[in-house]
Design a protein around this motif. Structure first.
Motif, PDB file in Angstrom:
ATOM      1  N   SER A 169      -6.025  -9.063   2.636  1.00 49.72           N
ATOM      2  CA  SER A 169      -5.962  -8.526   4.002  1.00 49.72           C
ATOM      3  C   SER A 169      -5.552  -7.059   3.905  1.00 49.72           C
ATOM      4  O   SER A 169      -4.642  -6.686   3.165  1.00 49.72           O
ATOM      5  N   TYR A 170      -6.266  -6.205   4.646  1.00 49.31           N
ATOM      6  CA  TYR A 170      -6.091  -4.770   4.468  1.00 49.31           C
ATOM      7  C   TYR A 170      -6.322  -4.050   5.792  1.00 49.31           C
ATOM      8  O   TYR A 170      -6.982  -4.570   6.686  1.00 49.31           O
ATOM      9  N   SER A 171      -5.810  -2.843   5.862  1.00 47.87           N
ATOM     10  CA  SER A 171      -6.002  -2.034   7.061  1.00 47.87           C
ATOM     11  C   SER A 171      -7.416  -1.434   7.048  1.00 47.87           C
ATOM     12  O   SER A 171      -7.640  -0.338   6.542  1.00 47.87           O
TER      13      SER A 171
ATOM     14  N   ASN B 234     -10.118  -7.159   7.215  1.00 46.77           N
ATOM     15  CA  ASN B 234      -9.163  -7.061   8.317  1.00 46.77           C
ATOM     16  C   ASN B 234      -8.465  -8.404   8.530  1.00 46.77           C
ATOM     17  O   ASN B 234      -9.106  -9.458   8.517  1.00 46.77           O
TER      18      ASN B 234
ATOM     19  N   LYS C 141       0.842  -1.180   0.000  1.00 45.40           N
ATOM     20  CA  LYS C 141       0.000   0.000   0.000  1.00 45.40           C
ATOM     21  C   LYS C 141       0.888   1.243   0.000  1.00 45.40           C
ATOM     22  O   LYS C 141       1.898   1.275   0.682  1.00 45.40           O
TER      23      LYS C 141
END
Ligand SMILES: Nc1nc2c(c(=O)[nH]1)N[C@H]1C(S)=C(S)[C@@H](COP(=O)(O)OP(=O)(O)OC[C@H]3O[C@@H](n4cnc5c(=O)[nH]c(N)nc54)[C@H](O)[C@@H]3O)O[C@H]1N2
Ligand SMILES: Nc1nc2c(c(=O)[nH]1)N[C@H]1C(S)=C(S)[C@@H](COP(=O)(O)OP(=O)(O)OC[C@H]3O[C@@H](n4cnc5c(=O)[nH]c(N)nc54)[C@H](O)[C@@H]3O)O[C@H]1N2
Ligand SMILES: [Mo]
Length: 765
Positions: free
Chosen positions: A712-714, A677, A21
């Motif tokens: 998967s991500y913030s 998440n 990112k």
């Protein structure tokens, strides 16, 4: 019977790449990306010629977004995504009658939206006859004859629906609403119904005008700037320049968003490289990763803290507002436990920022789709107003409300009459100006139009721009509705899915874009647009039209009207010969347009009146600004449920997919992804690229779409994100915001399950 064309885009099926990112927006990659899109689509000469005319005084308004231009422009007054929008319109690729004879609509529908858009500009008016599967060319006269006959055959004018997307100029939109109301209906749905309708309704109720109250220059004098539910690095990149300047002048920037969007972390102005300045600016001082739908709770927290800290503008509150005590009583009685659990933020996080807001002498609040497309969209925007009114942050330098509009003329279209629910005073003035009686009964908005089509009570559906099937919620439901309609008409520049999922008979009318020269009997014409801050200015195309057969939008409306109303009091033909004549008619028919032709020719155009901004007065029934009181929305979920928001990638313009990269988020190749998440994924034993089905739940009904890959991500726990328009098939038609009836594209309750098949097309009928 014709076989149905697929309503949901097939995926492009490139391998999904998951990279890092980014934290910095713009910079060199933005310069190269602008040039890449330009050179690929337009070639060298056309790229330079085109890009240097964007947002110039004698050039065209960037079709990218509605962010205003600074009064002192540079040679390069565009951003990466504006450059993409321009390249996409000025492309050298063409969609010709030969193209349509080669491809049936069913085979075209098997191509992705990305592929469709890449085919280029439509060159000829095209007709799809009832039962046929190929478009054939048709001449303009016959096309008008067909539309007029279908309109005249309708049993009543309310069986006719006229959509507008927000790129249409003021002149075209004004003539269009005059035509529609002359036919006898207010069925004028527009993209705004899916966009900032909640802002219009919320602000209208609270401060008496459905528009923002800031000037661009206010950003230079703000102490605090809140950016709520907005991703300017992608969707309003030129806003980052204003934020950078604000920052240099000492402003504190607060980013309220479930995602840490790159543009608000660090920003590097591409033009600074020319000045050999290689530094970048950190923009936001605070990022509050609020849960989806948690803003109302957060704002109540800020309101409580503001009261505790003081610094209320009591003089203003007493003199110019009502409802303060009730609003405050409600906020006081809201428990901190509720505020922290609904917002997903800690008490400390809220207090730290809340105190800064309370002490600020000049606060600007900006917002976009993160707030408007919520079930409580209107209420949450009124909470933003509540917070700003407490400190008197309306109608003073460096402060104000700033809904950041999407389409480049969506605000202007509404100003000149694209509105399914116009106020009586507006219609009375319009009737006087045009000397034509107008219907009072409110018409269909977007959602009600789809419901009407499904109920079989729409004979003709006319679209001035846009891509209705892909922009609207509940893709399959919308497709079902569209297929019921007798005749659908699309005035378009580029090929899209709405040309494939149509009524029984369908027409494509190809029109000039912003970038192109518009020649009429009296010579070259310009049109006018209104930006997000209420400035009306000129836009003049400079490029040779993509095809000799293209017509301008005003010309199309006027020629159709001439056929519809041979006895009309309006000389439609004369209006298209010289657009000054349209503007004269607008001056007579609209508030605030005095000396239109003279003022719009001034450098930088002119400002429309805005009582809260100009004189701190409020055109509400009581003459006061209103503090409004709202209960918090119910944001509780079952244990296996998530809230899904549908968002834009960096390489798309609404339903137009320029490319398959979402550079700032480090995602490319495939758009059928779910951001989730890492802890939520671990709970289910899932890893990156896990293939899942998504099921949305609303009102006892379920909708399922298969084959999505997890990333998967913030993002806060319990929240997931997918791209629009792929995920629209999951947005329930009936799930709309209270009062504004805007589809809740950012609040969709879903469950996820491991994929059982590899079939991509399962959500199809
Ligand atoms: N390049 C480019 N420019 C565009 C467009 C485009 O598609 N491409 N579209 C134009 C149009 S029509 C519009 S309306 C605008 C759209 O501009 P944006 O509103 O910036 O667009 P979205 O991608 O919908 O992003 C919404 C943001 O809201 C956040 N969000 C979602 N739910 C919530 C919530 O509950 N609370 C908070 N605080 N945040 C939330 C998301 O994480 C995301 O960052 O851009 C305009 N400009
Ligand atoms: N799930 C979900 N759905 C959403 C949203 C979301 O965030 N999530 N966002 C909503 C929002 S904010 C909006 S504004 C709508 C957008 O809805 P629309 O405005 O209907 O869609 P666009 O994709 O902007 O329309 C693109 C098409 O417009 C045509 N076009 C481009 N330029 C011109 C022109 O100059 N004249 C004419 N006549 N046609 C032109 C081209 O043919 C192009 O294919 O989508 C909404 N839908
Ligand atoms: Mo929008």
């Amino acid at each position: 019977m014709r076989e149905h064309a697929r309503a949901v885009t097939p995926p492009d099926n490139l391998p999904l790449r998951i990279g890092k990112k980014k934290t910095m927006a713009a910079g060199i990659p933005a310069v190269t990306s602008s040039l890449k899109h330009g050179l690929q689509k337009m070639g060298v000469t056309r790229t330079l010629k085109t890009l240097t005319m964007v947002n110039q005084l004698d050039g065209f308004d960037c079709p990218g977004c509605a962010w205003p231009d600074p009064s002192h422009r540079t040679q390069f007054e565009f951003c990466e995504n504006g450059a993409k929008a321009v390249a996409d319109e000025a492309t050298k690729a063409r969609v010709t009658p030969e193209f349509f004879s080669k491809h049936s609509i069913q085979s075209l529908a098997e191509k992705s939206d990305y592929w469709l858009n890449k085919q280029g500009r439509i060159t000829h008016p095209m007709l799809l006859k009832n039962g046929e599967s190929h478009y054939l060319p048709i001449n303009w006269e016959d096309a008008f004859e067909l539309i007029a006959s279908k309109i005249n055959e309708a049993k009543n004018p309310d069986r006719l629906v006229f959509y507008t997307s927000g790129r249409t100029s003021n002149e075209a939109a004004f003539l269009y609403q005059a035509m529609v109301r002359s036919i006898g209906t207010n069925n004028l749905p527009d993209c705004s119904n899916m966009c900032h309708e909640s802002s219009g309704k919320g602000l209208g109720g609270s401060i008496g005008i459905g528009k923002g109250t800031v000037h661009l220059d206010d950003f230079n004098h703000a102490e605090v700037i809140l950016v709520i539910g907005q991703n300017p690095g992608t969707n309003h990149p030129r806003m980052l320049t204003a934020l950078r300047d604000a920052k240099k002048n000492g402003a504190t920037i607060v980013h309220i968003n479930p995602l840490p969007e790159a543009g608000l972390e660090r920003f590097k102005h591409p033009q600074d490289y020319m000045k050999m300045d290689f530094s970048s600016t950190q923009l936001s001082d605070f990022h509050l990763p609020v849960r989806i739908g948690g803003d109302a709770a957060l704002l109540k927290g800020f309101i409580k803290i503001h009261e505790e800290i003081g610094h209320l503008d009591t003089d203003f509150i007493q003199r110019s507002t009502s409802g303060f005590d009730e609003m405050m009583k409600n906020a006081r009685s809201t428990a901190w436990e509720t505020i922290t659990s609904d917002s997903g933020l800690s008490h400390e996080q809220i207090v730290e920022v809340g105190e800064i807001i309370a002490r600020s002498k000049a606060t600007i609040a900006c917002w976009a789709m993160g707030l408007t497309q919520q079930p409580n969209g209107v209420a949450v925007i009124q909470e933003v107003v509540n917070l700003l009114l407490m400190g008197g942050h309306v109608g003073k330098p460096g402060a104000g409300l700033c809904p950041v509009r999407g389409h480049s003329n969506v605000q202007g279209d509404r100003t000149v009459g694209i509105w399914e629910a116009p106020p009586v005073a507006f219609l009375e003035r319009m009737e006087k100006g045009l000397n034509i009686p107008m219907p009072r009964e409110h018409g269909f908005d977007v959602v009600r139009s789809i419901q009407a089509m499904r109920n079989g009570i729409v004979d003709v559906f006319f679209c001035m721009g846009g891509n209705f099937i892909s922009a609207t919620p509940d893709t399959n439901a919308t497709a079902e509705g569209l297929r019921n309609v007798g005749l659908t008409v699309q005035v378009s520049t580029k090929l899209n899915r709405s040309h494939l999922v149509t009524g029984k008979t369908a027409l494509i009318l190809p029109c000039l874009g912003r970038t192109e020269r518009d020649m009429q009997a009296s010579g070259q014409q310009f049109v006018t647009v209104e930006n997000s801050m209420g400035i009306v200015h000129m836009s003049k195309g400079t490029l040779e039209p993509s095809s000799q057969l293209l017509k301008s939008e005003p010309w199309i409306v006027a020629n159709l009207s001439e056929r519809l109303f041979p006895e009309s009091v309006i000389d439609w033909k004369a209006l298209t010969e010289d657009y000054d004549a349209i503007r004269e008619l607008m001056e007579q028919s609209l508030e605030g347009f005095d000396n239109y032709n003279e003022r719009v020719r001034r450098e930088n155009g002119f400002l429309l009146p805005n009582p809260p901004r100009d004189s701190r007065t409020f055109s509400t029934p009581t003459g006061k600004a209103h503090f409004t009181t709202h209960e918090l929305p119910n944001v509780s979920l079952d244990s296996d449920q998530y809230v899904m928001m549908t968002i834009r990638s960096h390489d798309q313009y609404n339903t137009t997919i320029y490319d398959l990269n979402d550079r700032y988020r480090g995602i490319s190749g495939n758009r059928r992804v779910v951001l989730m998440n890492a802890l939520d994924m671990a709970d289910r034993g899932w890893k990156n690229r896990q293939v899942v089905s998504i099921t949305s739940h609303f009102d006892g009904k379920q909708r399922t779409a298969e084959h999505w890959q997890l990333i998967s991500y913030s993002i806060p726990r319990g929240n997931v994100a997918t791209y629009f328009p792929e995920a629209n098939v999951l947005v329930p038609l009936e799930s709309t915001a209270k009062i504004s009836n805007t589809p809740t594209s950012k609040w969709i309750i879903v469950t996820l399950s491991e994929a059982t098949s590899d079939d991509f097309g399962d959500e199809q009928e």
